[in-house]
Design a protein around this motif. Structure first.
Motif, PDB file in Angstrom:
ATOM      1  N   PHE A 540       0.865  -1.064   0.014  1.00 51.14           N
ATOM      2  CA  PHE A 540       0.119  -0.086   0.038  1.00 51.14           C
ATOM      3  C   PHE A 540       0.896   1.063  -0.114  1.00 51.14           C
ATOM      4  CE2 PHE A 540      -2.175  -3.365   2.144  1.00 51.14           C
ATOM      5  CZ  PHE A 540      -3.420  -3.504   1.563  1.00 51.14           C
ATOM      6  N   GLU A 541       0.339   2.218  -0.836  1.00 48.66           N
ATOM      7  CA  GLU A 541       1.380   3.308  -0.729  1.00 48.66           C
ATOM      8  C   GLU A 541       0.516   4.608  -1.142  1.00 48.66           C
ATOM      9  OE1 GLU A 541       5.455   5.125  -2.947  1.00 48.66           O
ATOM     10  OE2 GLU A 541       5.051   2.937  -2.933  1.00 48.66           O
ATOM     11  N   ILE A 542       0.726   5.731  -0.497  1.00 51.58           N
ATOM     12  CA  ILE A 542       0.297   6.800  -1.110  1.00 51.58           C
ATOM     13  C   ILE A 542       1.367   8.008  -1.027  1.00 51.58           C
ATOM     14  CG2 ILE A 542      -2.071   6.584   0.194  1.00 51.58           C
ATOM     15  CD1 ILE A 542      -1.290   8.138   2.696  1.00 51.58           C
ATOM     16  N   GLY A 543       1.068   8.898  -1.878  1.00 51.63           N
ATOM     17  CA  GLY A 543       2.087   9.916  -2.105  1.00 51.63           C
ATOM     18  C   GLY A 543       1.305  11.086  -2.899  1.00 51.63           C
ATOM     19  N   ALA A 544       2.504  12.018  -3.401  1.00 51.00           N
ATOM     20  CA  ALA A 544       2.322  13.151  -4.100  1.00 51.00           C
ATOM     21  C   ALA A 544       3.407  13.804  -4.778  1.00 51.00           C
ATOM     22  CB  ALA A 544       1.900  14.456  -3.238  1.00 51.00           C
ATOM     23  N   SER A 556       5.843  10.065  -0.224  1.00 49.65           N
ATOM     24  CA  SER A 556       5.367   8.918  -0.220  1.00 49.65           C
ATOM     25  C   SER A 556       5.640   8.314   1.092  1.00 49.65           C
ATOM     26  CB  SER A 556       5.845   7.811  -1.429  1.00 49.65           C
ATOM     27  OG  SER A 556       7.067   7.839  -1.138  1.00 49.65           O
ATOM     28  N   ALA A 557       4.230   7.363   1.442  1.00 50.83           N
ATOM     29  CA  ALA A 557       4.569   6.431   2.551  1.00 50.83           C
ATOM     30  C   ALA A 557       3.891   5.389   2.235  1.00 50.83           C
ATOM     31  CB  ALA A 557       3.547   7.110   3.755  1.00 50.83           C
ATOM     32  N   PHE A 558       4.628   4.204   2.765  1.00 50.31           N
ATOM     33  CA  PHE A 558       4.289   2.673   2.381  1.00 50.31           C
ATOM     34  C   PHE A 558       4.355   1.770   3.169  1.00 50.31           C
ATOM     35  CE2 PHE A 558       8.916   3.569   1.972  1.00 50.31           C
ATOM     36  CZ  PHE A 558       9.416   2.312   2.308  1.00 50.31           C
ATOM     37  N   TYR A 559       3.746   0.849   3.101  1.00 49.50           N
ATOM     38  CA  TYR A 559       3.358  -0.247   4.224  1.00 49.50           C
ATOM     39  C   TYR A 559       3.137  -1.713   3.172  1.00 49.50           C
ATOM     40  CZ  TYR A 559       1.896  -3.506   7.667  1.00 49.50           C
ATOM     41  OH  TYR A 559       1.785  -4.735   8.508  1.00 49.50           O
ATOM     42  N   ASN A 560       4.293  -2.514   3.169  1.00 50.40           N
ATOM     43  CA  ASN A 560       4.234  -3.789   2.509  1.00 50.40           C
ATOM     44  C   ASN A 560       4.223  -5.073   3.706  1.00 50.40           C
ATOM     45  OD1 ASN A 560       4.426  -2.566   0.145  1.00 50.40           O
ATOM     46  ND2 ASN A 560       6.630  -2.160   0.467  1.00 50.40           N
ATOM     47  N   ARG A 561       3.533  -6.023   3.367  1.00 51.03           N
ATOM     48  CA  ARG A 561       3.405  -7.210   4.024  1.00 51.03           C
ATOM     49  C   ARG A 561       3.857  -8.342   3.070  1.00 51.03           C
ATOM     50  NH1 ARG A 561       0.013  -7.663   8.623  1.00 51.03           N
ATOM     51  NH2 ARG A 561       0.466  -9.880   8.411  1.00 51.03           N
ATOM     52  N   TYR A 562       4.595  -9.211   3.634  1.00 50.19           N
ATOM     53  CA  TYR A 562       5.291 -10.410   2.819  1.00 50.19           C
ATOM     54  C   TYR A 562       4.825 -11.592   3.476  1.00 50.19           C
ATOM     55  CZ  TYR A 562       7.791  -6.439   1.163  1.00 50.19           C
ATOM     56  OH  TYR A 562       8.086  -5.182   0.654  1.00 50.19           O
ATOM     57  N   LYS A 563       4.346 -12.675   2.572  1.00 50.04           N
ATOM     58  CA  LYS A 563       4.237 -14.136   2.854  1.00 50.04           C
ATOM     59  C   LYS A 563       4.959 -14.971   2.334  1.00 50.04           C
ATOM     60  CE  LYS A 563       0.185 -13.656   5.090  1.00 50.04           C
ATOM     61  NZ  LYS A 563      -0.203 -13.727   6.585  1.00 50.04           N
ATOM     62  N   ALA A 589       6.832 -16.851   7.603  1.00 53.59           N
ATOM     63  CA  ALA A 589       5.450 -16.692   7.241  1.00 53.59           C
ATOM     64  C   ALA A 589       5.042 -15.147   7.128  1.00 53.59           C
ATOM     65  CB  ALA A 589       4.731 -17.169   8.436  1.00 53.59           C
ATOM     66  N   ASN A 590       5.500 -14.346   7.880  1.00 52.63           N
ATOM     67  CA  ASN A 590       4.976 -12.927   8.143  1.00 52.63           C
ATOM     68  C   ASN A 590       6.079 -11.866   8.224  1.00 52.63           C
ATOM     69  OD1 ASN A 590       2.013 -13.197   7.975  1.00 52.63           O
ATOM     70  ND2 ASN A 590       2.539 -14.567   9.809  1.00 52.63           N
ATOM     71  N   VAL A 591       6.349 -11.190   7.136  1.00 53.84           N
ATOM     72  CA  VAL A 591       7.239  -9.984   7.380  1.00 53.84           C
ATOM     73  C   VAL A 591       6.859  -8.690   6.852  1.00 53.84           C
ATOM     74  CG1 VAL A 591       9.401  -9.350   6.461  1.00 53.84           C
ATOM     75  CG2 VAL A 591       9.353 -11.553   7.065  1.00 53.84           C
ATOM     76  N   SER A 592       7.245  -7.720   7.621  1.00 52.88           N
ATOM     77  CA  SER A 592       6.423  -6.220   7.035  1.00 52.88           C
ATOM     78  C   SER A 592       7.705  -5.209   6.896  1.00 52.88           C
ATOM     79  CB  SER A 592       5.546  -5.701   7.999  1.00 52.88           C
ATOM     80  OG  SER A 592       6.143  -5.283   9.066  1.00 52.88           O
ATOM     81  N   ILE A 593       7.417  -4.353   5.962  1.00 54.45           N
ATOM     82  CA  ILE A 593       8.506  -3.244   5.873  1.00 54.45           C
ATOM     83  C   ILE A 593       7.685  -1.953   5.638  1.00 54.45           C
ATOM     84  CG2 ILE A 593      10.144  -2.155   4.455  1.00 54.45           C
ATOM     85  CD1 ILE A 593      11.267  -4.896   3.707  1.00 54.45           C
ATOM     86  N   HIS A 594       7.856  -0.860   6.241  1.00 58.38           N
ATOM     87  CA  HIS A 594       7.006   0.316   6.007  1.00 58.38           C
ATOM     88  C   HIS A 594       8.106   1.555   6.159  1.00 58.38           C
ATOM     89  CE1 HIS A 594       7.160  -0.039  10.510  1.00 58.38           C
ATOM     90  NE2 HIS A 594       7.125   1.585  10.261  1.00 58.38           N
ATOM     91  N   GLY A 595       7.561   2.558   5.530  1.00 58.81           N
ATOM     92  CA  GLY A 595       8.745   3.792   5.608  1.00 58.81           C
ATOM     93  C   GLY A 595       8.075   4.985   4.928  1.00 58.81           C
ATOM     94  N   VAL A 596       8.685   6.026   4.815  1.00 56.77           N
ATOM     95  CA  VAL A 596       8.614   7.275   4.264  1.00 56.77           C
ATOM     96  C   VAL A 596       9.569   7.487   3.263  1.00 56.77           C
ATOM     97  CG1 VAL A 596       6.758   8.052   5.818  1.00 56.77           C
ATOM     98  CG2 VAL A 596       9.108   8.684   6.056  1.00 56.77           C
ATOM     99  N   GLU A 597       9.379   8.482   2.167  1.00 57.90           N
ATOM    100  CA  GLU A 597      10.469   9.154   1.460  1.00 57.90           C
ATOM    101  C   GLU A 597       9.913  10.337   0.887  1.00 57.90           C
ATOM    102  OE1 GLU A 597      12.201   4.952  -0.838  1.00 57.90           O
ATOM    103  OE2 GLU A 597      10.566   6.068  -1.846  1.00 57.90           O
ATOM    104  N   VAL A 598      10.851  11.368   1.295  1.00 62.24           N
ATOM    105  CA  VAL A 598      10.599  12.775   0.892  1.00 62.24           C
ATOM    106  C   VAL A 598      11.763  13.339   0.057  1.00 62.24           C
ATOM    107  CG1 VAL A 598      10.025  14.960   1.775  1.00 62.24           C
ATOM    108  CG2 VAL A 598       9.203  12.857   2.967  1.00 62.24           C
TER     109      VAL A 598
END
Length: 735
Positions: A540-544, A556-563, A589-598
């Motif tokens: 999931f990502e939102i940005g401008a 931008s801000a993002f959130y990723n889930r990995y199976k 089973a479950n890994v996540s990475i989230h963050g922001v970039e400007v």
């Protein structure tokens, strides 16, 4: 290393390119005179206008999640490596030198897709012998643009783009041939103090009627990439980088046939070669098994390809498609890693190893686009896909004294064998995307769907059957996946675009993750897992995107889930057949990475400018709470500069946070701050000439790149540090 004949060939090619440029320049003058005479007689030949395409984003890169670096920016910032790219222009991009892979948002290796002219460059996973990588098998001087696509978007890019994609485009004739000209060229020379390298490249393009030809070639010779350690000598106390020599060369040839109906047909041939010899002084000692002068390493990369290219841009409304692109190709990528040594205490005698990993493939990829209306809705439909068949080969050859004088240590010396079977691979993908808007309104949505299928077929070879762990041929594997995406954009103002995206990602296991079989009874075992599941992700990502070249930026801000995240675990052998332990590939089973970039930039009317960027990501295993060591820590960059029409200068500050104590990295790299000072000059008396120079790490700071220090150290920490104060200068002449 290059032999004399290879060097003579490169010199001959460079001389040919230079002479071709002179000849074409003369031909241009002659043609101009002839054209004037023809006009007087009423005979004028109309040539297809060549338009520079460098700024366009096509295919994988056609998304607001992508940023682009142009050929001019590559030259102006003296970028000749991925490390240079991530230093200032793309601070969220890193390069892991230990496995030869790009790192984007904490993912690397086979999780980041790299393409060149629409052809995927495979990431070679050697498994156990360090012949990894290969995605950097190109010359930055041969590039026209680099697009960095962040985040998973398998609906467009296909499998392997969990972290993102690096989309490379090599020079085209229209990049060199200016408006109203029939030829153009660019010559570059550079010195880089990081590895004391000196090199040059030349590119010349010429056009006759609707046919254009491009030649590009480059050569560079350098040494080891410096650390900031100051302890020389041998063995485990050494902190200086081990001495090394390398030669790098590349050749690129293109011919393009343009037509008045919008079709362009082309042929491309490309070859890249880098050979590196290393005096492994850290592994030598006065009284040890390897004495001074008795241990040399090699590290080589070679990539070759031939491709038939096709592009189409509609010249009227009656065409079936508005634009299209396709490529049919053959490509071979080879990585070699090895040693040439002499043992003095254990298994005494000559010792050599040559480890090879090779991927040879045939394939095709492309897409078509069509614009049309249905009532008040406007559509831009893209249909594309790819197909490839390949063979992956791994082998280790070598000599030692085990056959003559066997000893217990020989159980640890595995060579003249393959650690995995040869694997025949097939890959197929097809995708469909429709960008839908209401008239010329500001809202648009772009749903997309891709289907991917792969098949691995292991093949028995004599080399694999010599493996001491051989127990028959492992089973093949096949799988498929559907990867949907939904992108929404809103043009809030003329220079303000907002976007939001949900996308699923997919990656098939590599053949080494499935079939690696390295070790021997009585020692240790490192194995793949033929039952691995493909990795999948939800992102999931939102940005401008804001502003223009003078004042703007992006956020931008993002959130990723990995199976089924593929990793490895080490455990004791309950049967004690492998007393040194077993390391096996597994799915987390479950890994996540989230963050922001400007990022933001501002150019003032008085000549001053400012540029800033920040990249932050955090990743962890949600079941064990371990922090992923592959995720780079928070990084911020601030650049202040001044420019006139003929000269300019920039002062660049970089700050990086320390690595978390919970990280899976063995070394917790401390935070650091750096300062770089660069400048440029374009003398008015020499049109087309630009001189760039820079002092990097001005205060000679000792620091570590967290992405490169994830593994256990065998030397003092300074041995793995980044270069101290270095200098770089380059000259670029355009014609």
């Amino acid at each position: 290393m290059l032999n004399r004949h290879h060097r003579l060939a490169l010199l001959a090619c460079t001389a040919f390119v230079t002479l071709a440029g002179i000849a074409v320049s003369h031909a241009q003058s002659t043609t101009s005179n002839e054209a004037t005479a023809a006009e007087k007689q009423g005979r004028v030949t109309l040539l297809k206008k060549l338009e520079v395409k460098g700024g366009e984003k096509k295919g994988i890169a056609d998304t607001p999640l992508a940023s682009q670096v142009t050929e001019k920016e590559l030259d102006d910032h003296q970028i000749s490596s991925f490390e240079d790219l991530g230093r200032y222009l793309e601070p969220g991009v890193n390069f892991n030198r230990t496995n030869g892979s790009v790192n984007i948002r904490g993912l690397e290796g086979a999780r980041v897709l790299t393409t060149i002219d629409g052809i995927a460059i495979p990431f070679l996973d050697d498994g156990a012998r360090d012949a990894d990588g290969g995605i950097d098998s190109f010359d930055f001087a041969a590039l026209s643009t680099i697009d960095i696509v962040r985040g998973a978007d398998s609906s467009r890019a296909g499998g392997g783009a969990l972290g993102g994609a690096v989309v490379l485009r090599t020079l085209e004739p229209e990049d060199l041939i200016g408006e109203g000209k029939t030829w153009g060229g660019i010559f570059k020379f550079a010195y880089d103090g990081e590895d004391e390298s000196l090199g040059g490249s030349a590119a010349v393009a010429a056009r006759y009627d609707n046919t254009a030809v491009l030649f590009q070639g480059g050569y560079k010779r350098g040494h080891e990439r410096k650390s900031n350690g100051d302890v020389g000598g041998y063995s485990v106390t050494r902190t200086e980088a081990d001495p090394a020599d390398y030669d790098q060369n590349n050749l690129l040839f293109k011919v393009r046939q343009y037509t008045d109906s919008g079709h362009t047909f082309g042929l491309t041939a490309e070859r890249f070669d880098r050979d590196k010899d290393i005096d492994f002084m850290a592994g030598q000692s006065l009284l040890g098994n390897y004495r001074p002068g008795d241990y040399d390493k090699l590290d080589n990369t070679r990539r070759e390809r031939l491709s038939l290219d096709y592009k189409f841009e509609a010249v009227d409304d009656d065409a079936w498609f508005d634009n299209a692109s396709a490529v049919i190709y053959w490509q071979r990528l080879l990585r070699e890693n090895g040693a040439d040594a002499f043992r003095s205490t254990s298994v005494i005698g000559e010792y050599s190893r040559l480890n090879e990993a090779e991927d040879e493939s045939y394939g095709a990829s492309g897409y078509v686009e069509k614009f049309f209306d249905t009532g008040i809705l406007q559509h831009r439909v893209t249909l594309g896909g790819e197909f490839a068949i390949g063979k992956l080969h791994q082998y280790s050859s070598g000599d030692d004294s085990c056959d003559e004088a066997p000893s217990p240590a020989c159980g640890f010396l595995h060579t003249n064998q393959s650690d995995s079977p040869d694997v025949d691979s097939k890959k197929f993908g097809i995708y469909l995307q429709d960008r839908i808007s209401v008239g010329d309104g500001p809202f648009a949505i772009a749903p997309g769907l891709r289907y991917d299928w792969y098949e691995y077929s292991p093949q028995n070879t004599a080399a694999y059957m010599r493996n001491p762990n051989y127990d028959g041929l492992p089973p093949g594997q096949s799988g498929d996946a559907l990867s949907p995406k939904l992108l929404g954009t809103y043009q809030a103002a003329e220079q303000v675009e907002l976007y939001a995206q949900w996308a699923m990602g997919f990656r098939a296991p590599t053949t080494q993750e499935l079939y690696l079989n390295y070790g021997a009874p009585g020692s240790y075992l490192r194995i793949g897992n033929p039952d691995l599941e493909p990795e999948t992700s939800n992102g999931f990502e939102i940005g401008a995107k804001l502003g223009d070249e003078d004042f703007g930026g992006r956020v931008s801000a993002f959130y990723n889930r990995y199976k089924n995240f593929i990793d490895e675990r080490t455990y004791d052998d309950p049967n004690d057949i492998y007393p040194r332990g077993i390391t096996e590939a597994i799915n987390r089973a479950n890994v996540s990475i989230h963050g922001v970039e400007v990022s933001a930039h501002k150019v003032f009317s008085n000549g001053f400018h400012v540029r800033t960027a920040l990249a932050y990501a955090y990743g962890k295993d949600l079941d064990t709470d371990e922090v992923l060591g592959s995720v780079a820590p928070l990084k911020g960059v601030l650049g202040l500069g001044y420019a006139t029409e003929t000269w300019g200068t920039d002062l660049i500050f970089t700050a990086v946070k320390s690595v978390s104590e919970k990280s899976t990295s063995s070394f917790k790299a401390p935070g650091y701050g750096l300062m770089d000072l660069t400048g440029w000059w374009e003398p008015e008396q020499m049109p087309g000439l630009r001189v760039n120079a820079g002092v990097y790490n001005v205060f000679d700071k000792t620091y570590w790149d967290a992405v490169n220090t994830q593994n256990t150290f065998t030397q003092p920490a300074e041995y793995y540090s980044e270069p101290g104060r270095t200098f770089k200068i380059s000259l670029t002449q355009r014609f």
